[in-house]
Design a protein around this motif. Structure first.
Motif, PDB file in Angstrom:
ATOM      1  N   ASP A   1      -3.037   4.741  -2.753  1.00 30.35           N
ATOM      2  CA  ASP A   1      -4.250   5.211  -2.066  1.00 30.35           C
ATOM      3  C   ASP A   1      -4.066   6.702  -1.800  1.00 30.35           C
ATOM      4  O   ASP A   1      -3.475   7.109  -0.803  1.00 30.35           O
ATOM      5  CB  ASP A   1      -4.451   4.438  -0.771  1.00 30.35           C
ATOM      6  CG  ASP A   1      -5.813   4.692  -0.151  1.00 30.35           C
ATOM      7  OD1 ASP A   1      -6.646   5.355  -0.799  1.00 30.35           O
ATOM      8  OD2 ASP A   1      -6.053   4.242   0.979  1.00 30.35           O
TER       9      ASP A   1
ATOM     10  N   LEU B   1       0.840  -1.201   0.000  1.00 27.06           N
ATOM     11  CA  LEU B   1       0.000   0.000   0.000  1.00 27.06           C
ATOM     12  C   LEU B   1       0.871   1.245   0.000  1.00 27.06           C
ATOM     13  O   LEU B   1       1.716   1.431   0.878  1.00 27.06           O
ATOM     14  CB  LEU B   1      -0.915  -0.002   1.227  1.00 27.06           C
ATOM     15  CG  LEU B   1      -1.873   1.181   1.375  1.00 27.06           C
ATOM     16  CD1 LEU B   1      -2.867   1.213   0.213  1.00 27.06           C
ATOM     17  CD2 LEU B   1      -2.618   1.094   2.709  1.00 27.06           C
TER      18      LEU B   1
ATOM     19  N   ASN C   1       0.532   4.967   0.551  1.00 27.35           N
ATOM     20  CA  ASN C   1      -0.362   6.012   1.067  1.00 27.35           C
ATOM     21  C   ASN C   1       0.137   7.382   0.606  1.00 27.35           C
ATOM     22  O   ASN C   1       0.750   8.137   1.370  1.00 27.35           O
ATOM     23  CB  ASN C   1      -0.423   5.952   2.600  1.00 27.35           C
ATOM     24  CG  ASN C   1      -1.238   4.782   3.093  1.00 27.35           C
ATOM     25  OD1 ASN C   1      -2.385   4.592   2.676  1.00 27.35           O
ATOM     26  ND2 ASN C   1      -0.665   3.978   3.967  1.00 27.35           N
TER      27      ASN C   1
END
Length: 205
Positions: free
Chosen positions: A91, A57, A59
């Motif tokens: 994200d 992920l 961020n």
């Protein structure tokens, strides 16, 4: 074969899980974010042609304006091989990925991009935005969030006047009230026995 797209010596490696920004960005010492990798390209554009991204992920919101390709789908834990299921996810904020002036000779693949829900009334959520750019976008999913709610509507106009009221019912006396003094009945006269006498006698006349 080194198992990666292009020339490893002209690449930077990003591992969102174990990478550290400030490292060299090599296979054995990867960076953590795409932002850090793209900043290294800005500082030395002739040394890099591609960025390799392991699963995990990210961020961050990413602005891609450099002349490099970005390849995902790698598994750093397995020697930076591709297994067909490993994917990275950007994200981001209101705009997940912004592409500026990137040519069709560059590729972005096997990295998914999501953007946040609109935070204010009427705000947009844009997974990817491309301005004066035509790169190849391959095997990626772009997942915009929800746009912001619309603003509150204006107050309505005043309503029309109501119809006249109907006739009232007859009054009802519910008690008695004395208003002013009520005059008494006239008194009755009494004849005096001394009415015609001018003298005083025993009877008082």
């Amino acid at each position: 074969c080194d198992g990666v797209d292009g020339d490893e010596k002209l690449g930077l490696f990003v591992d969102p899980i174990t990478g550290v920004d400030g490292k060299p960005g090599t296979r054995d010492a990867p960076l953590k974010t795409l932002k850090a990798a793209l900043e290294k390209v800005d500082n030395d554009p002739s040394s890099y042609a591609q960025i390799f991204v392991s699963f995990g992920l990210l961020n961050e919101s990413v602005t891609w304006s450099q002349g490099v390709s970005i390849y995902g789908g790698y598994n750093a834990d397995a020697g930076w091989t591709r297994d067909g299921t490993s994917r990275a996810l950007i994200d981001g904020g209101a705009v997940g990925l912004q592409i500026l002036n990137v040519s069709s000779q560059r590729t972005f693949e096997r990295i998914d991009v999501a953007s946040a829900n609109g935070a204010t009334p009427s705000a947009s959520s844009i997974a990817v935005s491309a301005i004066d750019a035509s790169p190849q976008l391959r095997f990626s999913r772009f997942l915009p969030g929800r746009g912001g709610n619309g603003p509150a509507g204006a107050s309505g106009v005043a309503g029309a006047a109501g119809a006249p009221g109907g006739a009232g019912d007859g009054g009802v006396i519910t008690g008695s009230t004395t208003v002013g003094a009520v005059p008494g009945a006239p008194g009755s006269g009494v004849s005096s026995p001394c009415a015609s006498s001018n003298s005083i006698n025993a009877s008082g006349c």
